[in-house]
Design a protein around this motif. Structure first.
Motif, PDB file in Angstrom:
ATOM      1  N   HIS A  75      -2.250  -3.249   7.614  1.00 55.82           N
ATOM      2  CA  HIS A  75      -3.328  -4.135   8.055  1.00 55.82           C
ATOM      3  C   HIS A  75      -3.578  -5.253   7.060  1.00 55.82           C
ATOM      4  O   HIS A  75      -3.704  -6.409   7.439  1.00 55.82           O
ATOM      5  N   GLN A  76      -3.666  -4.892   5.793  1.00 54.97           N
ATOM      6  CA  GLN A  76      -3.941  -5.875   4.751  1.00 54.97           C
ATOM      7  C   GLN A  76      -2.998  -5.635   3.588  1.00 54.97           C
ATOM      8  O   GLN A  76      -2.733  -4.499   3.223  1.00 54.97           O
ATOM      9  N   ALA A  77      -2.531  -6.727   3.020  1.00 52.61           N
ATOM     10  CA  ALA A  77      -1.728  -6.666   1.801  1.00 52.61           C
ATOM     11  C   ALA A  77      -2.015  -7.953   1.048  1.00 52.61           C
ATOM     12  O   ALA A  77      -1.719  -9.036   1.543  1.00 52.61           O
ATOM     13  N   PHE A  78      -2.645  -7.826  -0.100  1.00 50.74           N
ATOM     14  CA  PHE A  78      -2.995  -9.033  -0.845  1.00 50.74           C
ATOM     15  C   PHE A  78      -2.879  -8.802  -2.339  1.00 50.74           C
ATOM     16  O   PHE A  78      -2.896  -7.672  -2.814  1.00 50.74           O
ATOM     17  N   ALA A  79      -2.746  -9.911  -3.063  1.00 51.42           N
ATOM     18  CA  ALA A  79      -2.640  -9.877  -4.516  1.00 51.42           C
ATOM     19  C   ALA A  79      -3.697 -10.804  -5.103  1.00 51.42           C
ATOM     20  O   ALA A  79      -3.785 -11.970  -4.711  1.00 51.42           O
TER      21      ALA A  79
END
Length: 113
Positions: A75-79
């Motif tokens: 659903h979400q993948a962030f840095a």
């Protein structure tokens, strides 16, 4: 709190560039778990190995909550940016150039199909 939002894994203080990491995370966002692992395995970039470990950790967290890995999608993948390591490079005539080594925090959240 919703249990779906609890399926996540976080890697902190990783010695990777945030921009280069985001480029890879954008490729796997919205994919199912197995497909994302396969994509990361065959990409030639340095952050792929670390992102794959974080994704596998999130998959194991889902197993602990009694979810099947084949039913999971990203659903979400962030840095996000972490603190910069500040170093100095000696130069001619007593000068010094500042070197900033970036770190980042990677978060991957999984959900059901």
């Amino acid at each position: 709190m919703n249990t779906i939002s609890q399926i996540q894994a976080v890697g902190k203080y990783l010695r990777l560039s945030t921009q280069k990491t985001r480029r890879i995370l954008h490729q796997i966002k919205g994919k199912n778990y197995q497909e994302a692992i396969l994509i990361l395995e065959f990409m030639p970039y340095k952050p792929c190995k670390i992102i794959k470990k974080i994704l596998e950790s999130a998959g194991h967290n889902a197993l602990n909550l009694k979810y099947e890995k084949q039913n999971l999608i990203i659903h979400q993948a962030f840095a996000n940016e972490g603190p910069k390591l500040k170093r100095f490079q000696p130069r001619a005539q007593g000068r010094a150039f500042k070197i900033q080594k970036p770190t980042c925090h990677i978060t991957i959240r999984l959900g059901l199909k």
